[in-house]
Design a protein around this motif. Structure first.
Motif, mmCIF file in Angstrom:
data_model
loop_
_atom_site.group_PDB
_atom_site.id
_atom_site.type_symbol
_atom_site.label_atom_id
_atom_site.label_comp_id
_atom_site.label_asym_id
_atom_site.label_seq_id
_atom_site.Cartn_x
_atom_site.Cartn_y
_atom_site.Cartn_z
ATOM 1 N N THR A 1 0.823 -1.205 0.000
ATOM 2 C CA THR A 1 0.000 0.000 0.000
ATOM 3 C C THR A 1 0.858 1.256 0.000
ATOM 4 O OG1 THR A 1 -1.727 -1.178 1.210
ATOM 5 C CG2 THR A 1 -1.840 1.217 1.208
ATOM 6 N N GLU A 2 1.925 1.245 0.809
ATOM 7 C CA GLU A 2 2.808 2.411 0.876
ATOM 8 C C GLU A 2 3.532 2.628 -0.450
ATOM 9 O OE1 GLU A 2 5.351 1.812 4.177
ATOM 10 O OE2 GLU A 2 3.713 1.862 5.643
ATOM 11 N N ALA A 3 3.836 1.528 -1.161
ATOM 12 C CA ALA A 3 4.457 1.689 -2.476
ATOM 13 C C ALA A 3 3.507 2.393 -3.439
ATOM 14 C CB ALA A 3 4.858 0.325 -3.036
ATOM 15 N N GLY A 4 2.217 2.047 -3.378
ATOM 16 C CA GLY A 4 1.245 2.723 -4.225
ATOM 17 C C GLY A 4 1.039 4.175 -3.826
ATOM 18 N N ARG A 5 1.002 4.414 -2.515
ATOM 19 C CA ARG A 5 0.818 5.791 -2.060
ATOM 20 C C ARG A 5 2.078 6.617 -2.259
ATOM 21 N NH1 ARG A 5 -3.580 6.611 2.558
ATOM 22 N NH2 ARG A 5 -5.047 4.991 1.915
ATOM 23 N N PHE B 1 -4.893 27.172 -1.344
ATOM 24 C CA PHE B 1 -3.752 26.308 -1.609
ATOM 25 C C PHE B 1 -3.409 25.476 -0.381
ATOM 26 C CE2 PHE B 1 -2.788 28.833 -5.435
ATOM 27 C CZ PHE B 1 -2.365 27.819 -6.277
ATOM 28 N N ALA B 2 -3.468 26.089 0.811
ATOM 29 C CA ALA B 2 -3.177 25.342 2.036
ATOM 30 C C ALA B 2 -4.171 24.206 2.228
ATOM 31 C CB ALA B 2 -3.201 26.290 3.242
ATOM 32 N N LEU B 3 -5.449 24.470 1.945
ATOM 33 C CA LEU B 3 -6.461 23.425 2.057
ATOM 34 C C LEU B 3 -6.198 22.305 1.056
ATOM 35 C CD1 LEU B 3 -9.134 22.424 3.267
ATOM 36 C CD2 LEU B 3 -10.336 23.773 1.524
ATOM 37 N N ALA B 4 -5.805 22.672 -0.169
ATOM 38 C CA ALA B 4 -5.509 21.651 -1.182
ATOM 39 C C ALA B 4 -4.302 20.812 -0.782
ATOM 40 C CB ALA B 4 -5.270 22.332 -2.530
ATOM 41 N N PHE B 5 -3.248 21.457 -0.265
ATOM 42 C CA PHE B 5 -2.073 20.717 0.163
ATOM 43 C C PHE B 5 -2.401 19.792 1.325
ATOM 44 C CE2 PHE B 5 0.792 24.362 -1.461
ATOM 45 C CZ PHE B 5 0.784 23.796 -2.723
ATOM 46 N N TRP B 6 -3.226 20.275 2.272
ATOM 47 C CA TRP B 6 -3.617 19.425 3.396
ATOM 48 C C TRP B 6 -4.410 18.214 2.912
ATOM 49 C CZ3 TRP B 6 -8.654 18.329 4.994
ATOM 50 C CH2 TRP B 6 -8.765 17.610 6.178
ATOM 51 N N TRP B 7 -5.281 18.425 1.940
ATOM 52 C CA TRP B 7 -6.082 17.311 1.423
ATOM 53 C C TRP B 7 -5.200 16.293 0.710
ATOM 54 C CZ3 TRP B 7 -10.634 15.604 2.610
ATOM 55 C CH2 TRP B 7 -11.253 14.665 1.782
ATOM 56 N N LEU B 8 -4.215 16.774 -0.042
ATOM 57 C CA LEU B 8 -3.285 15.862 -0.697
ATOM 58 C C LEU B 8 -2.500 15.049 0.327
ATOM 59 C CD1 LEU B 8 -1.889 18.141 -3.566
ATOM 60 C CD2 LEU B 8 -3.350 16.134 -3.838
ATOM 61 N N MET B 9 -2.076 15.698 1.400
ATOM 62 C CA MET B 9 -1.348 14.987 2.441
ATOM 63 C C MET B 9 -2.231 13.956 3.132
ATOM 64 S SD MET B 9 0.856 16.597 5.586
ATOM 65 C CE MET B 9 -0.564 17.502 6.209
ATOM 66 N N LYS B 10 -3.500 14.273 3.316
ATOM 67 C CA LYS B 10 -4.426 13.331 3.944
ATOM 68 C C LYS B 10 -4.641 12.106 3.058
ATOM 69 C CE LYS B 10 -8.930 13.172 6.216
ATOM 70 N NZ LYS B 10 -9.426 11.966 5.570
ATOM 71 N N ILE B 11 -4.694 12.330 1.734
ATOM 72 C CA ILE B 11 -4.851 11.202 0.815
ATOM 73 C C ILE B 11 -3.656 10.264 0.901
ATOM 74 C CG2 ILE B 11 -4.947 10.595 -1.637
ATOM 75 C CD1 ILE B 11 -6.562 13.114 -2.109
ATOM 76 N N ALA B 12 -2.461 10.827 1.086
ATOM 77 C CA ALA B 12 -1.241 10.028 1.085
ATOM 78 C C ALA B 12 -0.899 9.462 2.449
ATOM 79 C CB ALA B 12 -0.068 10.866 0.586
ATOM 80 N N THR B 13 -1.786 9.599 3.446
ATOM 81 C CA THR B 13 -1.514 9.135 4.796
ATOM 82 C C THR B 13 -2.378 7.934 5.121
ATOM 83 O OG1 THR B 13 -0.938 11.379 5.502
ATOM 84 C CG2 THR B 13 -1.442 9.788 7.229
ATOM 85 N N LEU B 14 -1.765 6.903 5.675
ATOM 86 C CA LEU B 14 -2.499 5.710 6.080
ATOM 87 C C LEU B 14 -3.182 5.952 7.419
ATOM 88 C CD1 LEU B 14 0.057 2.880 5.223
ATOM 89 C CD2 LEU B 14 -2.131 3.282 4.106
#
Length: 291
Positions: free
Chosen positions: A206-210, A258-271
Protein backbone atom coordinates in the motif's frame (compact mmCIF):
# COMPACT_ATOMS: atom_id res chain seq x y z
CA UNK A 1 -7.86 55.63 5.91
CA UNK A 2 -9.93 52.66 4.84
CA UNK A 3 -6.84 50.86 3.62
CA UNK A 4 -5.10 51.45 6.95
CA UNK A 5 -8.06 50.02 8.83
CA UNK A 6 -8.19 46.95 6.59
CA UNK A 7 -4.46 46.35 6.96
CA UNK A 8 -4.77 46.70 10.73
CA UNK A 9 -7.64 44.22 10.83
CA UNK A 10 -5.73 41.83 8.62
CA UNK A 11 -2.61 42.03 10.79
CA UNK A 12 -4.68 41.50 13.92
CA UNK A 13 -6.44 38.47 12.44
CA UNK A 14 -3.12 37.02 11.30
CA UNK A 15 -1.57 37.51 14.73
CA UNK A 16 -4.59 35.93 16.45
CA UNK A 17 -4.48 32.95 14.08
CA UNK A 18 -0.75 32.44 14.59
CA UNK A 19 -1.19 32.66 18.37
CA UNK A 20 -4.02 30.12 18.31
CA UNK A 21 -2.00 27.74 16.15
CA UNK A 22 0.96 28.07 18.50
CA UNK A 23 -1.10 27.22 21.57
CA UNK A 24 -3.02 24.45 19.78
CA UNK A 25 0.17 22.77 18.56
CA UNK A 26 1.99 23.11 21.89
CA UNK A 27 -0.69 21.71 24.19
CA UNK A 28 -0.43 17.93 24.76
CA UNK A 29 -3.40 15.68 24.20
CA UNK A 30 -5.25 14.67 27.40
CA UNK A 31 -4.30 11.11 28.41
CA UNK A 32 -6.82 8.49 27.42
CA UNK A 33 -8.73 10.77 25.03
CA UNK A 34 -6.52 10.76 21.94
CA UNK A 35 -8.94 8.99 19.68
CA UNK A 36 -8.38 7.97 16.08
CA UNK A 37 -10.81 10.69 14.92
CA UNK A 38 -8.83 13.37 16.75
CA UNK A 39 -5.57 12.11 15.26
CA UNK A 40 -7.10 12.23 11.80
CA UNK A 41 -8.16 15.87 11.95
CA UNK A 42 -5.44 17.31 14.19
CA UNK A 43 -3.30 19.90 12.45
CA UNK A 44 0.31 18.76 11.84
CA UNK A 45 1.84 21.50 13.99
CA UNK A 46 3.60 19.50 16.71
CA UNK A 47 6.80 21.36 15.92
CA UNK A 48 9.89 21.85 18.03
CA UNK A 49 11.01 25.18 19.40
CA UNK A 50 13.69 25.43 16.71
CA UNK A 51 11.07 24.95 13.97
CA UNK A 52 8.91 27.69 15.47
CA UNK A 53 11.94 29.99 15.60
CA UNK A 54 12.81 29.28 11.96
CA UNK A 55 9.17 29.83 10.99
CA UNK A 56 9.04 33.16 12.83
CA UNK A 57 12.30 34.37 11.25
CA UNK A 58 11.12 33.27 7.80
CA UNK A 59 7.81 35.09 8.28
CA UNK A 60 9.62 38.28 9.34
CA UNK A 61 12.02 38.15 6.38
CA UNK A 62 9.22 37.43 3.92
CA UNK A 63 7.17 40.32 5.25
CA UNK A 64 10.16 42.67 5.08
CA UNK A 65 11.07 41.59 1.54
CA UNK A 66 7.59 41.68 0.03
CA UNK A 67 5.87 44.19 2.29
CA UNK A 68 2.91 41.81 2.52
CA UNK A 69 1.90 40.65 6.03
CA UNK A 70 -0.20 37.84 4.55
CA UNK A 71 2.87 36.51 2.73
CA UNK A 72 4.72 36.38 6.05
CA UNK A 73 1.88 34.44 7.67
CA UNK A 74 1.71 32.00 4.76
CA UNK A 75 5.50 31.56 4.88
CA UNK A 76 5.32 30.68 8.58
CA UNK A 77 2.60 28.09 8.01
CA UNK A 78 4.59 26.68 5.08
CA UNK A 79 7.76 26.25 7.14
CA UNK A 80 5.78 24.37 9.81
CA UNK A 81 3.87 22.06 7.45
CA UNK A 82 5.78 21.62 4.17
CA UNK A 83 8.63 19.47 5.59
CA UNK A 84 6.08 16.85 6.58
CA UNK A 85 4.25 17.18 3.26
CA UNK A 86 7.36 16.94 1.08
CA UNK A 87 9.50 14.67 3.23
CA UNK A 88 9.42 10.97 3.93
CA UNK A 89 6.45 9.56 5.80
CA UNK A 90 8.32 8.73 9.00
CA UNK A 91 5.19 7.74 10.91
CA UNK A 92 4.26 5.05 8.38
CA UNK A 93 7.83 3.71 8.33
CA UNK A 94 7.91 3.62 12.14
CA UNK A 95 4.56 1.78 12.22
CA UNK A 96 5.81 -0.84 9.77
CA UNK A 97 8.98 -1.34 11.82
CA UNK A 98 6.90 -1.69 14.98
CA UNK A 99 4.63 -4.27 13.35
CA UNK A 100 7.65 -6.34 12.34
CA UNK A 101 8.94 -6.09 15.91
CA UNK A 102 5.60 -7.28 17.30
CA UNK A 103 5.64 -10.31 14.98
CA UNK A 104 9.21 -11.20 15.95
CA UNK A 105 8.50 -10.83 19.68
CA UNK A 106 5.35 -12.97 19.41
CA UNK A 107 7.43 -15.70 17.72
CA UNK A 108 10.08 -15.42 20.44
CA UNK A 109 7.41 -15.85 23.13
CA UNK A 110 5.92 -18.81 21.24
CA UNK A 111 9.27 -20.57 20.97
CA UNK A 112 10.13 -19.90 24.62
CA UNK A 113 6.74 -21.16 25.82
CA UNK A 114 7.21 -24.29 23.72
CA UNK A 115 10.25 -25.08 25.88
CA UNK A 116 7.90 -25.60 28.87
CA UNK A 117 8.56 -22.15 30.35
CA UNK A 118 5.89 -20.14 32.13
CA UNK A 119 4.49 -16.92 30.70
CA UNK A 120 6.34 -14.68 33.15
CA UNK A 121 9.59 -16.54 32.55
CA UNK A 122 9.10 -16.27 28.78
CA UNK A 123 8.56 -12.50 29.01
CA UNK A 124 11.60 -12.04 31.25
CA UNK A 125 13.73 -14.17 28.93
CA UNK A 126 12.72 -12.38 25.71
CA UNK A 127 12.63 -8.79 27.03
CA UNK A 128 16.40 -8.12 26.76
CA UNK A 129 16.60 -9.52 23.21
CA UNK A 130 13.35 -8.10 21.82
CA UNK A 131 13.59 -6.13 18.53
CA UNK A 132 14.86 -2.55 18.98
CA UNK A 133 11.44 -1.04 18.19
CA UNK A 134 9.99 -2.80 21.28
CA UNK A 135 13.03 -3.26 23.51
CA UNK A 136 12.41 -0.23 25.69
CA UNK A 137 8.79 -1.19 26.35
CA UNK A 138 9.58 -4.87 26.97
CA UNK A 139 12.38 -3.86 29.36
CA UNK A 140 9.92 -1.80 31.39
CA UNK A 141 7.45 -4.69 31.28
CA UNK A 142 10.09 -7.03 32.69
CA UNK A 143 10.96 -4.47 35.37
CA UNK A 144 7.33 -4.24 36.47
CA UNK A 145 7.11 -8.02 36.69
CA UNK A 146 10.28 -8.11 38.78
CA UNK A 147 8.79 -5.45 41.06
CA UNK A 148 5.81 -7.69 41.80
CA UNK A 149 3.09 -6.03 39.73
CA UNK A 150 0.22 -8.33 38.67
CA UNK A 151 0.99 -9.73 35.25
CA UNK A 152 -2.31 -8.61 33.71
CA UNK A 153 -1.83 -5.04 34.92
CA UNK A 154 1.78 -4.98 33.71
CA UNK A 155 0.73 -6.20 30.27
CA UNK A 156 -2.01 -3.58 29.97
CA UNK A 157 0.47 -0.86 30.86
CA UNK A 158 2.81 -2.30 28.24
CA UNK A 159 0.04 -2.10 25.64
CA UNK A 160 -0.62 1.55 26.51
CA UNK A 161 3.10 2.34 26.12
CA UNK A 162 3.35 0.69 22.71
CA UNK A 163 0.01 2.26 21.65
CA UNK A 164 -0.54 0.00 18.65
CA UNK A 165 -3.66 -1.90 17.62
CA UNK A 166 -1.76 -4.98 16.42
CA UNK A 167 0.30 -5.16 19.59
CA UNK A 168 -3.00 -5.02 21.50
CA UNK A 169 -4.03 -8.31 19.88
CA UNK A 170 -0.87 -10.06 21.07
CA UNK A 171 -1.12 -8.44 24.49
CA UNK A 172 -4.79 -9.43 24.81
CA UNK A 173 -3.82 -13.06 24.25
CA UNK A 174 -1.16 -12.76 26.95
CA UNK A 175 -3.63 -11.10 29.36
CA UNK A 176 -6.14 -13.91 28.80
CA UNK A 177 -3.43 -16.48 29.52
CA UNK A 178 -2.31 -14.60 32.63
CA UNK A 179 -5.75 -14.01 34.17
CA UNK A 180 -7.85 -16.92 32.84
CA UNK A 181 -5.22 -19.57 32.07
CA UNK A 182 -5.95 -19.71 28.35
CA UNK A 183 -4.73 -22.82 26.59
CA UNK A 184 -2.87 -23.22 23.31
CA UNK A 185 -1.16 -19.87 23.82
CA UNK A 186 1.85 -20.93 21.74
CA UNK A 187 -0.31 -21.74 18.73
CA UNK A 188 -2.28 -18.51 19.11
CA UNK A 189 0.93 -16.46 19.25
CA UNK A 190 2.13 -18.19 16.10
CA UNK A 191 -1.09 -17.33 14.28
CA UNK A 192 -0.94 -13.71 15.45
CA UNK A 193 2.68 -13.45 14.30
CA UNK A 194 1.77 -14.82 10.87
CA UNK A 195 -1.18 -12.43 10.59
CA UNK A 196 1.04 -9.52 11.59
CA UNK A 197 3.61 -10.41 8.94
CA UNK A 198 0.83 -10.50 6.34
CA UNK A 199 -0.27 -7.06 7.52
CA UNK A 200 3.31 -5.78 7.15
CA UNK A 201 3.44 -7.12 3.58
CA UNK A 202 0.10 -5.48 2.77
CA UNK A 203 1.24 -2.17 4.25
CA UNK A 204 4.45 -2.23 2.22
CA UNK A 205 2.43 -2.76 -0.96
CA UNK A 206 0.00 0.00 0.00
CA UNK A 207 2.81 2.41 0.88
CA UNK A 208 4.46 1.69 -2.48
CA UNK A 209 1.25 2.72 -4.23
CA UNK A 210 0.82 5.79 -2.06
CA UNK A 211 4.43 6.70 -2.72
CA UNK A 212 3.35 7.70 -6.23
CA UNK A 213 0.71 9.97 -4.71
CA UNK A 214 3.30 11.56 -2.43
CA UNK A 215 5.60 12.11 -5.42
CA UNK A 216 2.77 13.87 -7.25
CA UNK A 217 2.18 16.00 -4.17
CA UNK A 218 5.84 17.00 -4.10
CA UNK A 219 5.81 17.92 -7.80
CA UNK A 220 2.62 19.99 -7.49
CA UNK A 221 3.84 21.75 -4.34
CA UNK A 222 7.31 22.55 -5.67
CA UNK A 223 5.91 23.78 -8.98
CA UNK A 224 3.40 26.06 -7.27
CA UNK A 225 5.91 27.49 -4.81
CA UNK A 226 8.54 27.88 -7.52
CA UNK A 227 6.14 29.80 -9.73
CA UNK A 228 5.10 32.07 -6.87
CA UNK A 229 8.71 32.72 -5.86
CA UNK A 230 9.72 33.39 -9.46
CA UNK A 231 6.98 35.98 -9.87
CA UNK A 232 8.01 37.76 -6.68
CA UNK A 233 11.70 37.89 -7.65
CA UNK A 234 11.61 38.23 -11.45
CA UNK A 235 8.33 39.96 -12.27
CA UNK A 236 7.32 42.01 -9.26
CA UNK A 237 5.22 44.55 -11.25
CA UNK A 238 2.88 41.69 -12.19
CA UNK A 239 2.01 41.39 -8.49
CA UNK A 240 1.39 45.08 -7.85
CA UNK A 241 -2.38 44.54 -7.32
CA UNK A 242 -1.52 42.65 -4.12
CA UNK A 243 0.00 45.81 -2.61
CA UNK A 244 -3.44 47.11 -1.63
CA UNK A 245 -5.50 45.96 1.33
CA UNK A 246 -7.99 44.32 -1.03
CA UNK A 247 -5.10 42.54 -2.70
CA UNK A 248 -3.91 41.24 0.66
CA UNK A 249 -7.36 39.85 1.35
CA UNK A 250 -7.35 38.13 -2.03
CA UNK A 251 -3.86 36.78 -1.32
CA UNK A 252 -5.08 35.42 2.01
CA UNK A 253 -7.99 33.72 0.26
CA UNK A 254 -5.77 32.22 -2.44
CA UNK A 255 -3.19 31.09 0.13
CA UNK A 256 -5.90 29.49 2.24
CA UNK A 257 -7.23 27.57 -0.75
CA UNK A 258 -3.75 26.31 -1.61
CA UNK A 259 -3.18 25.34 2.04
CA UNK A 260 -6.46 23.43 2.06
CA UNK A 261 -5.51 21.65 -1.18
CA UNK A 262 -2.07 20.72 0.16
CA UNK A 263 -3.62 19.42 3.40
CA UNK A 264 -6.08 17.31 1.42
CA UNK A 265 -3.28 15.86 -0.70
CA UNK A 266 -1.35 14.99 2.44
CA UNK A 267 -4.43 13.33 3.94
CA UNK A 268 -4.85 11.20 0.81
CA UNK A 269 -1.24 10.03 1.08
CA UNK A 270 -1.51 9.14 4.80
CA UNK A 271 -2.50 5.71 6.08
CA UNK A 272 -5.16 5.69 8.78
CA UNK A 273 -4.44 3.68 11.91
CA UNK A 274 -6.76 1.02 13.29
CA UNK A 275 -8.49 1.67 16.63
CA UNK A 276 -6.99 -0.05 19.64
CA UNK A 277 -8.82 -2.84 21.44
CA UNK A 278 -7.13 -2.64 24.86
CA UNK A 279 -7.34 1.13 25.26
CA UNK A 280 -8.69 2.14 28.66
CA UNK A 281 -9.59 -1.49 29.46
CA UNK A 282 -8.84 -2.28 33.11
CA UNK A 283 -9.83 -5.19 35.37
CA UNK A 284 -12.68 -4.73 37.79
CA UNK A 285 -11.80 -3.51 41.29
CA UNK A 286 -10.56 -6.33 43.48
CA UNK A 287 -9.93 -8.68 40.57
CA UNK A 288 -6.70 -10.53 41.11
CA UNK A 289 -4.48 -11.61 38.29
CA UNK A 290 -3.71 -15.33 38.07
CA UNK A 291 -0.05 -16.09 37.61
Amino acid sequence: MTHSVLIGLLLGAGFALSLWLTVYGALPSPPGRRTAQRRRWRLPLQASGRQWLVAAVTAALTTAFTGWPVAGLLAMVGVLTLPRLLGRDRQAAARTTRLEAVAIWAEMLRDTLSAAAGLEQAILATAPIAPPALREQTARLAARIDDGHPLGEALRTFADEVDDATCDMVTAALVMAAERQARQLSGLLGQLAAATREQVTMRLKTEAGRGRVRTSVRVITCTTLGMAGGLVVLNRPYLDPYESAEGQLVLALVGGLFALAFWWLMKIATLEEEPRVLKAVRPAPGEAGVR
